[in-house]
Design a protein around this motif. Sequence first.
Motif, PDB file in Angstrom:
ATOM      1  N   PRO A 120      10.902  28.473  -2.975  1.00 52.35           N
ATOM      2  CA  PRO A 120      11.660  27.227  -2.827  1.00 52.35           C
ATOM      3  C   PRO A 120      12.498  27.207  -1.554  1.00 52.35           C
ATOM      4  N   LEU A 171       9.761  27.543  -9.729  1.00 52.45           N
ATOM      5  CA  LEU A 171       9.733  27.366  -8.278  1.00 52.45           C
ATOM      6  C   LEU A 171       9.254  28.643  -7.591  1.00 52.45           C
ATOM      7  N   ALA A 196       8.903  23.399  -3.012  1.00 54.80           N
ATOM      8  CA  ALA A 196       8.506  24.671  -3.624  1.00 54.80           C
ATOM      9  C   ALA A 196       7.087  24.520  -4.138  1.00 54.80           C
TER      10      ALA A 196
END
Length: 194
Positions: free
Chosen positions: A97, A94, A132
């Motif tokens: 995020p 991610l 993300a």
Amino acid sequence: MALRKILIYPDPFLRKKCAPVEGIDGEVLKLLDDMAETMYGARGVGLAASQIGVDKRVVVIDISPRNIEADEEEGEEEEGEEKTEYEGPGLIELINPEIISSVGQVIAEEACLSIPGFTSDVRRKRRVVIEAYNREGQLMEIEASELLARVFQHEIDHLDGVLFIDRLSRLKRELIKRKIEKVLGKEEKRYAVM
Ligand code: ZN
């Protein structure tokens, strides 16, 4: 890939609010690789960049049972025993995020690679939807519940300098902090600068 050193409480870097990634370059890709290797090496289910002293909003997660059970079942497994394993979603990377919606509440036990040896029940949102970027720069939306929702919240907290012990009721927080400080040391008091 390289193993990075995981910062341990009360390292002040763990309190840093990390900066967003501005562009996904080779440095970010190497960071993702190193973070995954470091997470697997430490048998964690998630790792945030601030935990290895990097000021970037980057997280890696893997809640596959293989990754979790490796630790829990160590020593119990019979030699040669084969298990059919659910692979889970595997490695999730991610970049920047954000939780965009959440619902419900649930309490479950949590631990943290940066606070080794301590666990506590923590109240979290039951379900979350996060947004993300992946390593290809595509914006992803992921809906999660149960353990994955919890890990998303725990790791995104790290990017804001928040630790699971901060999420406890005042009484529980003071109790566990006192125990942690005996073993790991005391966080420096931060005074307001005016
Ligand atoms: Zn943690």
